[in-house]
Scaffold this motif. Structure first.
Motif, PDB file in Angstrom:
ATOM      1  N   PHE A 158      29.238   1.725 -29.547  1.00  5.61           N
ATOM      2  CA  PHE A 158      30.683   1.674 -30.180  1.00  5.61           C
ATOM      3  C   PHE A 158      31.586   0.661 -29.649  1.00  5.61           C
ATOM      4  CE2 PHE A 158      35.305   2.475 -30.002  1.00  5.61           C
ATOM      5  CZ  PHE A 158      35.539   3.249 -31.168  1.00  5.61           C
ATOM      6  N   ALA A 159      31.447   0.026 -28.251  1.00  3.22           N
ATOM      7  CA  ALA A 159      32.282  -0.935 -27.942  1.00  3.22           C
ATOM      8  C   ALA A 159      31.808  -2.137 -28.551  1.00  3.22           C
ATOM      9  CB  ALA A 159      32.395  -1.063 -26.551  1.00  3.22           C
ATOM     10  N   LEU A 160      30.514  -2.570 -28.774  1.00  6.83           N
ATOM     11  CA  LEU A 160      30.030  -3.876 -29.039  1.00  6.83           C
ATOM     12  C   LEU A 160      30.107  -3.605 -30.368  1.00  6.83           C
ATOM     13  CD1 LEU A 160      26.537  -3.701 -27.088  1.00  6.83           C
ATOM     14  CD2 LEU A 160      28.481  -5.225 -26.832  1.00  6.83           C
ATOM     15  N   VAL A 161      29.940  -2.682 -31.292  1.00  5.28           N
ATOM     16  CA  VAL A 161      30.195  -2.842 -32.719  1.00  5.28           C
ATOM     17  C   VAL A 161      31.757  -3.107 -33.011  1.00  5.28           C
ATOM     18  CG1 VAL A 161      29.836  -1.824 -35.010  1.00  5.28           C
ATOM     19  CG2 VAL A 161      28.161  -1.760 -33.095  1.00  5.28           C
TER      20      VAL A 161
ATOM     21  N   PHE B 197      23.132 -14.366 -37.596  1.00  2.00           N
ATOM     22  CA  PHE B 197      24.333 -13.552 -37.644  1.00  2.00           C
ATOM     23  C   PHE B 197      25.224 -14.353 -36.916  1.00  2.00           C
ATOM     24  CE2 PHE B 197      27.164 -10.317 -36.581  1.00  2.00           C
ATOM     25  CZ  PHE B 197      27.265  -9.518 -37.804  1.00  2.00           C
ATOM     26  N   PHE B 198      24.837 -14.948 -35.742  1.00  2.00           N
ATOM     27  CA  PHE B 198      25.817 -15.381 -34.675  1.00  2.00           C
ATOM     28  C   PHE B 198      25.703 -17.100 -34.749  1.00  2.00           C
ATOM     29  CE2 PHE B 198      25.828 -11.221 -33.041  1.00  2.00           C
ATOM     30  CZ  PHE B 198      27.015 -11.200 -32.520  1.00  2.00           C
ATOM     31  N   GLY B 199      25.114 -17.458 -36.304  1.00  2.00           N
ATOM     32  CA  GLY B 199      24.976 -18.766 -36.239  1.00  2.00           C
ATOM     33  C   GLY B 199      24.530 -19.801 -35.267  1.00  2.00           C
ATOM     34  N   VAL B 200      23.399 -19.199 -34.804  1.00  2.00           N
ATOM     35  CA  VAL B 200      22.792 -20.069 -33.759  1.00  2.00           C
ATOM     36  C   VAL B 200      21.472 -20.550 -34.600  1.00  2.00           C
ATOM     37  CG1 VAL B 200      21.194 -20.053 -31.520  1.00  2.00           C
ATOM     38  CG2 VAL B 200      23.381 -18.658 -31.786  1.00  2.00           C
TER      39      VAL B 200
ATOM     40  N   GLY C 136      32.370   2.818 -34.532  1.00  2.00           N
ATOM     41  CA  GLY C 136      32.775   1.645 -33.987  1.00  2.00           C
ATOM     42  C   GLY C 136      32.821   0.532 -35.327  1.00  2.00           C
ATOM     43  N   ALA C 137      31.873   0.865 -36.059  1.00  2.00           N
ATOM     44  CA  ALA C 137      31.882  -0.101 -37.316  1.00  2.00           C
ATOM     45  C   ALA C 137      33.284   0.122 -38.291  1.00  2.00           C
ATOM     46  CB  ALA C 137      30.541   0.037 -38.263  1.00  2.00           C
ATOM     47  N   ALA C 138      33.470   1.526 -38.330  1.00  2.00           N
ATOM     48  CA  ALA C 138      34.552   1.999 -39.057  1.00  2.00           C
ATOM     49  C   ALA C 138      35.883   1.456 -38.501  1.00  2.00           C
ATOM     50  CB  ALA C 138      34.611   3.486 -39.365  1.00  2.00           C
ATOM     51  N   ALA C 139      36.101   1.934 -37.540  1.00  2.00           N
ATOM     52  CA  ALA C 139      37.389   1.704 -36.481  1.00  2.00           C
ATOM     53  C   ALA C 139      37.610   0.099 -36.510  1.00  2.00           C
ATOM     54  CB  ALA C 139      37.202   1.985 -34.960  1.00  2.00           C
ATOM     55  N   GLY C 140      36.597  -0.712 -36.317  1.00  2.00           N
ATOM     56  CA  GLY C 140      36.879  -2.185 -36.092  1.00  2.00           C
ATOM     57  C   GLY C 140      37.131  -2.782 -37.546  1.00  2.00           C
ATOM     58  N   ALA C 141      36.349  -2.360 -38.588  1.00  2.00           N
ATOM     59  CA  ALA C 141      36.654  -3.016 -39.843  1.00  2.00           C
ATOM     60  C   ALA C 141      38.065  -2.261 -40.210  1.00  2.00           C
ATOM     61  CB  ALA C 141      35.556  -2.436 -40.922  1.00  2.00           C
ATOM     62  N   LEU C 142      38.429  -1.411 -39.876  1.00  2.00           N
ATOM     63  CA  LEU C 142      39.992  -0.658 -40.316  1.00  2.00           C
ATOM     64  C   LEU C 142      40.899  -1.661 -39.693  1.00  2.00           C
ATOM     65  CD1 LEU C 142      40.678   1.762 -42.036  1.00  2.00           C
ATOM     66  CD2 LEU C 142      41.288   2.978 -40.111  1.00  2.00           C
TER      67      LEU C 142
ATOM     68  N   ILE D  80      25.035  -4.421 -32.493  1.00  2.00           N
ATOM     69  CA  ILE D  80      25.059  -4.430 -33.917  1.00  2.00           C
ATOM     70  C   ILE D  80      23.621  -3.713 -34.448  1.00  2.00           C
ATOM     71  CG2 ILE D  80      24.460  -6.691 -34.366  1.00  2.00           C
ATOM     72  CD1 ILE D  80      27.151  -5.432 -36.595  1.00  2.00           C
ATOM     73  N   ALA D  81      22.613  -4.191 -33.939  1.00  2.00           N
ATOM     74  CA  ALA D  81      21.251  -3.581 -34.501  1.00  2.00           C
ATOM     75  C   ALA D  81      20.891  -2.345 -33.781  1.00  2.00           C
ATOM     76  CB  ALA D  81      20.180  -4.595 -34.381  1.00  2.00           C
ATOM     77  N   LEU D  82      21.373  -2.096 -32.646  1.00  2.00           N
ATOM     78  CA  LEU D  82      20.820  -0.936 -31.786  1.00  2.00           C
ATOM     79  C   LEU D  82      21.438   0.422 -32.353  1.00  2.00           C
ATOM     80  CD1 LEU D  82      19.326  -0.308 -29.193  1.00  2.00           C
ATOM     81  CD2 LEU D  82      21.409  -0.544 -28.005  1.00  2.00           C
ATOM     82  N   GLY D  83      22.549   0.416 -32.842  1.00  2.00           N
ATOM     83  CA  GLY D  83      22.840   1.807 -33.492  1.00  2.00           C
ATOM     84  C   GLY D  83      22.273   2.053 -34.602  1.00  2.00           C
ATOM     85  N   ILE D  84      21.557   1.120 -35.375  1.00  2.18           N
ATOM     86  CA  ILE D  84      20.798   1.833 -36.535  1.00  2.18           C
ATOM     87  C   ILE D  84      19.306   1.872 -36.396  1.00  2.18           C
ATOM     88  CG2 ILE D  84      20.315  -0.488 -37.478  1.00  2.18           C
ATOM     89  CD1 ILE D  84      21.867   2.061 -39.467  1.00  2.18           C
TER      90      ILE D  84
END
Ligand code: ASP
Length: 434
Positions: free
Chosen positions: A225-228, A345-348, A21-27, A396-400
């Motif tokens: 995958f979808a969230l990231v 991260f989300f600026g809250v 998810g991270a690689a595809a999104g960043a790409l 984002i945190a769940l994957g790791i």
């Protein structure tokens, strides 16, 4: 998070979901830019709803899970009161050590700010993607309602727990937890025969809720995958850098609590040599690390506490059995850091009183978290929502998480044995005196 039966363990699949998810999104972000209409449409029409589906599968079971876990956890600790001094002393140490853990986590995350430094413009796009307009309005409204301390306290006591449970995801969580706590304490004070049926019922609800979470977690690789993907498609590599800082911070804080705070506690309260102590419980720490589950580690912990550390059987089995569900220092620390990290991260911006609320909830969450792999996540999702951070953030945190889960479980279980050691030595001194 357990293995999914055959083949590749589930946590590896979830990690793969994060990595792809991270690689595809960043790409996509690098090649097309988030302004690309095709990418925007893909994120809005596919990635977002799939991520939502996964999260809702978790949310839908949170209220029954939380209620049964908290009532049973507190009732067990409440029972401890009947066992007298040992119970009270374990309870006191549990509260003190969990509070220290959460304070440590919150201080570090405020100092290091692992979630800061995201480009505000991009973050705004991300917020728009996630936020529904009424949510934004509500957050602003909540911000305005900064009330006095006493008023905050009044609001923690619910007028109607059913209404609070219905709005658990919109700020009713704390009052609802309060109700569960009082219910558990009261349950422990009523004769056991009268509450046997309720207890059995809640044990059933708890077991079923854990199963539902397990079902939901099978869908986690795709959900993560979808969230990231959605996050990195907007933020690019910034997101990954922030995540790296967060992981290091959690590991550092856990190590500090394990080898700093626990060592000091042992030295001060038992005069045991901490290095020798950690050597004695080596097999327990390894089992906790390997299984990511306090419950699964209980048999090893019981054996090692008695045979390797030499704790008396009665005190150690009592404290460790209760501790396996009721005392989760590592989890409390982790929850505090994670919630604040995701808020950054989300600026809250969380006000001091909101941070104190997070602190209180994380301490109580230590009791309400099931001692199973990934047990912390339903709590995190719901606390996030109640402080105004979009729960999608957890992707984002769940994957790791697996490596962090393994590490915090070591603290959860070691903490139980530290408490058992302190209470045993305390007992021995009291008996020698008296
Ligand atoms: N895995 C942890 C435990 O069993 C719970 C959690 O933090 O997810 O202690």
């Amino acid at each position: 998070m357990q293995t999914s039966g055959r083949g590749v363990p589930l946590h590896l699949k979830i990690f793969a979901g994060l990595a792809f998810g991270a690689a595809a999104g960043a790409l996509c972000q690098a090649l097309l830019g988030y302004d690309h209409p095709g990418l925007q449409a893909f994120v809005k029409d596919y990635a977002q709803p799939i991520g939502q589906l996964f999260l809702r599968l978790i949310f839908m079971i949170v209220v029954p899970l939380l209620f049964s876990a908290l009532v049973l956890g507190v009732a067990e600790i409440g029972d401890a009161r009947r066992v007298g001094r040992v119970g009270m002393r374990s309870l006191l140490l549990t509260v003190v050590l969990s509070s220290l853990a959460v304070i440590l986590g919150l201080t570090l995350v405020n100092l290091i700010q692992p979630g800061a430094g995201i480009d505000p413009e991009r973050r705004n796009e991300l917020m728009q993607l996630y936020a529904k307009p009424e949510d934004a309005a509500k957050s602003i409204e909540q911000g305005k309602q900064a009330t006095s301390w006493l008023q905050t306290l009044v609001e923690i006591v619910p007028r109607n727990p059913i209404t609070e449970s219905a709005r658990a995801l919109e700020g009713g969580l704390l009052p609802f937890m309060f109700f569960a706590l009082v219910f558990g304490i009261a349950m422990a004070s009523v004769e056991a025969e009268k509450t046997a049926a309720v207890k059995a019922f809640l044990e059933g609800v708890f077991a079923i809720s854990i199963k539902v979470i397990e079902f939901a977690m099978r869908f986690a690789p795709v959900g993560v995958f979808a969230l990231v993907f959605s996050t990195t498609a907007v933020l690019g590599l910034d997101a990954i850098a922030a995540l790296g800082k967060y992981v290091l911070l959690v590991l550092f804080a856990l190590a500090f609590h394990q080898f700093g705070v626990y060592s000091l506690t042992l030295k001060l309260l038992t005069r045991r040599n901490p290095i020798q102590f950690f050597r004695q419980i080596r097999s327990v720490m390894l089992t906790a690390f390997a299984t990511s589950s306090s419950n699964a580690t209980l048999p090893t912990a019981l054996r090692s506490a008695q045979e390797d550390v030499g704790l008396p059987r009665d005190v150690s089995s009592f404290v460790l059995t209760i501790g396996a569900t009721g005392n989760q220092n590592g989890t409390a620390l982790f929850e505090g850091i994670t919630i604040l990290f995701l808020a950054q991260f989300f600026g809250v911006d969380l006000t001091l009183s909101q941070q104190l609320t997070v602190m209180g909830m994380a301490i109580v969450a230590g009791v309400g978290t099931a001692g199973v792999p990934g047990g912390a996540w339903p709590m995190i999702a719901i606390i996030l929502q109640s402080v105004g951070v979009q729960p999608e953030a957890i992707g984002i945190a769940l994957g790791i998480d697996r490596i962090l889960d393994m590490s915090r479980t070591v603290l959860n279980v070691s903490g139980d044995i530290v408490i058992a050691a302190c209470v045993s030595d305390w007992e021995a001194r009291s008996e020698a005196k008296g």
